[in-house]
Design a protein around this motif. Structure first.
Motif, short mmCIF file in Angstrom:
data_model
loop_
_atom_site.label_atom_id
_atom_site.label_comp_id
_atom_site.label_asym_id
_atom_site.label_seq_id
_atom_site.Cartn_x
_atom_site.Cartn_y
_atom_site.Cartn_z
N LYS A 85 -25.48 25.27 -31.53
CA LYS A 85 -25.18 26.69 -31.48
C LYS A 85 -25.94 27.39 -32.61
O LYS A 85 -25.68 27.14 -33.78
CB LYS A 85 -23.69 26.96 -31.60
CG LYS A 85 -23.36 28.45 -31.50
CD LYS A 85 -21.87 28.77 -31.38
CE LYS A 85 -20.96 27.95 -32.18
NZ LYS A 85 -19.56 28.44 -32.14
N THR A 91 -28.01 17.39 -26.46
CA THR A 91 -27.51 17.76 -27.78
C THR A 91 -27.42 19.28 -27.90
O THR A 91 -28.37 19.93 -28.31
CB THR A 91 -28.44 17.21 -28.89
OG1 THR A 91 -28.67 15.83 -28.64
CG2 THR A 91 -27.84 17.40 -30.25
N SER A 111 -24.61 25.05 -35.73
CA SER A 111 -23.49 24.12 -35.63
C SER A 111 -23.63 23.35 -34.31
O SER A 111 -24.52 23.63 -33.52
CB SER A 111 -22.14 24.85 -35.69
OG SER A 111 -22.02 25.78 -34.64
N SER A 112 -22.74 22.40 -34.11
CA SER A 112 -22.82 21.56 -32.92
C SER A 112 -21.41 21.16 -32.50
O SER A 112 -20.46 21.30 -33.28
CB SER A 112 -23.64 20.32 -33.21
OG SER A 112 -23.66 19.46 -32.09
N ASN A 113 -21.28 20.66 -31.30
CA ASN A 113 -20.00 20.11 -30.88
C ASN A 113 -19.93 18.61 -31.16
O ASN A 113 -19.00 17.94 -30.74
CB ASN A 113 -19.72 20.40 -29.40
CG ASN A 113 -20.78 19.87 -28.48
OD1 ASN A 113 -21.70 19.16 -28.91
ND2 ASN A 113 -20.69 20.21 -27.21
N GLU A 165 -18.95 15.54 -33.19
CA GLU A 165 -17.82 15.33 -34.09
C GLU A 165 -18.28 15.30 -35.55
O GLU A 165 -19.23 14.61 -35.91
CB GLU A 165 -17.09 14.03 -33.76
CG GLU A 165 -15.84 13.82 -34.56
CD GLU A 165 -15.09 12.55 -34.18
OE1 GLU A 165 -14.29 12.10 -35.00
OE2 GLU A 165 -15.33 12.03 -33.08
N GLU A 208 -18.93 20.48 -36.43
CA GLU A 208 -18.52 21.72 -35.77
C GLU A 208 -18.64 22.94 -36.70
O GLU A 208 -18.80 24.05 -36.24
CB GLU A 208 -17.08 21.62 -35.26
CG GLU A 208 -16.86 20.55 -34.20
CD GLU A 208 -16.53 19.17 -34.78
OE1 GLU A 208 -16.29 18.26 -33.98
OE2 GLU A 208 -16.53 19.00 -36.02
N TRP A 246 -26.29 29.06 -27.47
CA TRP A 246 -26.35 27.60 -27.37
C TRP A 246 -27.72 27.18 -26.84
O TRP A 246 -28.22 27.76 -25.89
CB TRP A 246 -25.27 27.07 -26.44
CG TRP A 246 -23.90 27.08 -27.06
CD1 TRP A 246 -22.98 28.08 -26.99
CD2 TRP A 246 -23.32 26.05 -27.85
NE1 TRP A 246 -21.86 27.73 -27.69
CE2 TRP A 246 -22.03 26.49 -28.22
CE3 TRP A 246 -23.76 24.80 -28.27
CZ2 TRP A 246 -21.18 25.71 -29.00
CZ3 TRP A 246 -22.91 24.02 -29.05
CH2 TRP A 246 -21.64 24.48 -29.41
#
Length: 153
Positions: free
Chosen positions: A62, A59, A123-125, A127, A130, A89
């Motif tokens: 950022k 997981t 934040s994260s990638n 879905e 983002e 990250w």
């Protein structure tokens, strides 16, 4: 003050509740601090993610932190200001706790009289997650006494 933020997103196809993707951590931003490097003094800041929970094997989150500096004196006020934005990250795992120090590159923030603000986001990638989520902001002054803010209302 810790800010709890959960990143939770469902997969795109209709699935059972057990297929919900989640990442939860207790995030916080520490008050800016002074550190020494090669005989000079600089301002840094720190973000934390504690007691993370996730059902994903990997997981990436950022961590983003802005350090704003407003240099000046009590007589002249703020005469110079800037913001440095930093990112790093971190691959969060279930049960993990993480500490990230900023600046994380060569854009150092010199310690001079003024005010310093550290403002964090994550934040994260994953879905739907983002866009950065605000965590917290902490401010300090050094070498100046600008008094207290007046509350209106």
């Amino acid at each position: 003050m810790a800010a709890g933020t959960a990143l939770t997103a469902a997969t795109t196809a209709p699935v059972a509740a057990a297929d919900v993707i989640f990442v939860r951590c207790s995030f916080s931003v520490d008050q800016p601090f002074v550190y020494e490097l090669n005989g000079a003094s600089y301002v840094g800041a720190r973000m934390r993610a504690d007691n993370c929970e996730t059902n994903l094997p990997s997981t990436p989150l950022k961590f983003g932190l802005d350090i704003q500096a407003g240099y000046g004196t009590q007589d002249a006020g703020v005469t110079e200001s800037f913001t440095n934005a930093y990112e790093k990250w971190i691959d969060v795992s279930n049960g993990g706790s993480y500490v990230v120090d900023f600046p994380s590159d060569d854009r150092l923030v010199a310690l001079r009289p003024g005010v310093f603000l550290a403002s964090g986001r994550v934040s994260s990638n994953i879905e739907g997650w983002e866009r950065p989520k605000f965590i917290d902001a902490k401010a300090v002054t050094w070498g100046v006494d600008w008094g207290t803010m007046t509350r209106i209302g």
